[in-house]
Design a protein around this motif. Structure first.
Motif, PDB file in Angstrom:
ATOM      1  N   GLY A 161      92.270  27.241  11.870  1.00 31.79           N
ATOM      2  CA  GLY A 161      92.805  26.459  10.866  1.00 31.79           C
ATOM      3  C   GLY A 161      93.834  26.092  10.740  1.00 31.79           C
ATOM      4  N   GLN A 211      90.259  23.317   8.508  1.00 33.97           N
ATOM      5  CA  GLN A 211      89.419  24.560   9.039  1.00 33.97           C
ATOM      6  C   GLN A 211      88.200  23.259   9.906  1.00 33.97           C
ATOM      7  OE1 GLN A 211      89.624  27.605   8.357  1.00 33.97           O
ATOM      8  NE2 GLN A 211      88.257  27.717  10.197  1.00 33.97           N
ATOM      9  N   ASP A 215      87.331  21.185   5.029  1.00 32.87           N
ATOM     10  CA  ASP A 215      87.088  21.683   6.064  1.00 32.87           C
ATOM     11  C   ASP A 215      85.539  21.967   6.996  1.00 32.87           C
ATOM     12  OD1 ASP A 215      83.846  22.252   3.959  1.00 32.87           O
ATOM     13  OD2 ASP A 215      83.961  24.191   4.459  1.00 32.87           O
TER      14      ASP A 215
END
Length: 134
Positions: A86, A96, A124
């Motif tokens: 991260g 992420q 992400d």
């Protein structure tokens, strides 16, 4: 990518956008709500996404649209073998990445430029753009 015919030959020559031109085009089309698609998924710019109404964001989030984040690394949040890497960016995005990007992100380092494409709504499942896959 588009192709244009070279006036001096009958060969078709490819015309490529660089990443910055691509980002600018995606951003302009995000603002116009004329979204770019990549592999059947909508792509938006980070800045354009944050300018959308909550209703428009929710619609994109349900579609798991993609978002481009071109920024600098400001902080490594964590490294974990199960959840990956991260980072925070100077654009105040928290991204992420899969574990396979750890060494590349470490080599880029704090204040290094990154170009990433991530899945909404959580920013992400990011991939780095401009680096060879291994």
């Amino acid at each position: 990518m588009s192709c244009a015919q070279d006036s001096k030959s009958s060969l078709i020559q490819p015309n490529f956008m660089n990443f910055d031109q691509f980002y600018t085009q995606v951003h302009e089309q995000t603002l116009e709500r004329n979204f770019v698609r990549f592999r059947h998924r909508i792509v938006v710019s980070r800045e354009g996404y944050h300018l959308l109404s909550p209703k428009e964001k929710e619609a994109l989030n349900r579609l798991h649209a993609l978002v481009l984040v071109f920024s600098k690394i400001s902080w490594f949040i964590y490294f974990n073998e199960q959840s990956g890497v991260g980072i925070s960016t100077t654009a105040n995005s928290h991204l992420q990445f899969d574990i396979r990007y750890y060494e590349t992100l470490r080599d880029i380092g704090i204040d290094g430029d990154i170009k990433a494409m991530c899945v909404l709504p959580y920013f992400d499942k990011c991939i780095l753009l401009g680096f060879k896959m291994f």
